[in-house]
Design an enzyme around this catalytic site. Sequence first.
Site, PDB file in Angstrom:
ATOM      1  N   LYS A 278     -29.612  16.181  10.264  1.00 46.07           N
ATOM      2  CA  LYS A 278     -30.266  14.958  10.790  1.00 46.07           C
ATOM      3  C   LYS A 278     -30.640  13.679   9.488  1.00 46.07           C
ATOM      4  O   LYS A 278     -31.569  14.272   9.355  1.00 46.07           O
ATOM      5  CB  LYS A 278     -31.445  15.006  11.623  1.00 46.07           C
ATOM      6  CG  LYS A 278     -31.833  13.925  12.554  1.00 46.07           C
ATOM      7  CD  LYS A 278     -33.591  14.166  13.398  1.00 46.07           C
ATOM      8  CE  LYS A 278     -33.954  13.030  13.545  1.00 46.07           C
ATOM      9  NZ  LYS A 278     -34.125  12.819  15.533  1.00 46.07           N
TER      10      LYS A 278
ATOM     11  N   ARG B  87     -42.037  15.081  23.214  1.00 50.57           N
ATOM     12  CA  ARG B  87     -43.351  13.852  22.263  1.00 50.57           C
ATOM     13  C   ARG B  87     -44.054  13.909  23.888  1.00 50.57           C
ATOM     14  O   ARG B  87     -45.264  13.793  24.091  1.00 50.57           O
ATOM     15  CB  ARG B  87     -42.824  12.796  22.680  1.00 50.57           C
ATOM     16  CG  ARG B  87     -41.959  12.636  21.002  1.00 50.57           C
ATOM     17  CD  ARG B  87     -40.460  12.134  20.681  1.00 50.57           C
ATOM     18  NE  ARG B  87     -40.023  12.091  19.332  1.00 50.57           N
ATOM     19  CZ  ARG B  87     -38.941  11.307  19.273  1.00 50.57           C
ATOM     20  NH1 ARG B  87     -39.161   9.727  20.078  1.00 50.57           N
ATOM     21  NH2 ARG B  87     -38.247  11.535  18.485  1.00 50.57           N
TER      22      ARG B  87
ATOM     23  N   THR C 177     -38.242  16.950  18.386  1.00 52.72           N
ATOM     24  CA  THR C 177     -38.885  16.479  17.569  1.00 52.72           C
ATOM     25  C   THR C 177     -40.357  17.749  16.900  1.00 52.72           C
ATOM     26  O   THR C 177     -41.278  17.906  17.291  1.00 52.72           O
ATOM     27  CB  THR C 177     -39.906  15.445  18.354  1.00 52.72           C
ATOM     28  OG1 THR C 177     -39.116  14.313  18.759  1.00 52.72           O
ATOM     29  CG2 THR C 177     -41.283  15.147  17.395  1.00 52.72           C
TER      30      THR C 177
ATOM     31  N   GLU D 279     -30.925  16.454  23.930  1.00 54.50           N
ATOM     32  CA  GLU D 279     -31.924  16.758  22.968  1.00 54.50           C
ATOM     33  C   GLU D 279     -33.053  16.520  23.911  1.00 54.50           C
ATOM     34  O   GLU D 279     -33.486  14.672  24.156  1.00 54.50           O
ATOM     35  CB  GLU D 279     -32.104  16.290  21.778  1.00 54.50           C
ATOM     36  CG  GLU D 279     -32.964  16.128  20.779  1.00 54.50           C
ATOM     37  CD  GLU D 279     -33.529  15.123  20.187  1.00 54.50           C
ATOM     38  OE1 GLU D 279     -31.988  14.835  19.337  1.00 54.50           O
ATOM     39  OE2 GLU D 279     -34.021  14.776  19.169  1.00 54.50           O
TER      40      GLU D 279
END
Length: 212
Positions: free
Chosen positions: A131, A47, A71, A43
């Site tokens: 998650k 960011r 994210t 992943e």
Amino acid sequence: MTGSRMRDICARGPVVPVLTVDDSARAEPLARALVEGGLRVIEVTLRTAAAIEAIGIIARQVPDAIVGAGTLRTPGDVSRAAAAGARFGVSPGLTPALLARAKALDLPFLPGVATPSEAMAAAEHGYRLLKFFPAESCGGAAALSAWASPLAGLEFCPTGGIGPHNASDYLRLANVTCIGGSWVAPPARIRAGDWSGIRKSAAAAAALGVAR
Ligand code: 3PG
């Protein structure tokens, strides 16, 4: 079911490295080190400015990796990730707009939850694999164990504060499909280009799954 392809991806883990990539030139050797260590599902978090390019490079140059984007906070993030070649998306939370965009683009998606109500809301949208974030701050493995009976049928990928010291506490739970975290390839090691160290960490993480 909405989440079954996501489940297939996560089940290949069972450790998903959560990556912060500052420089897209690092993306290919990083992904190769992880795959060589035995972790195919990775992943890349959105960011950094380099993240989208990094996802595209891994998708094109490292076909053995199954690269996803993390994210994701807006529908636009979901679209940019899918366009770059991400094969799945991960979010710290869930909003109707995010879920709608992931469905419209047919992108396997892992929405984030921190409470039973959020998990139930995700289930209403058809998501059964979620998650659990931030795992350690939200009660850790003990919380997920307590959720197993009242939230039967839901499975989790906990992330946040997980490392070699507590990974097996999560992996032994029947409602944990995989775990995620930055410990396998922390930003400083990526910046340093420590590919052999990352390969070794990946191999140790992959072995956690074999020991399951
Ligand atoms: C995530 O996005 O899943 C977390 O930032 C990973 O948490 P960690 O850095 O504590 O592993």
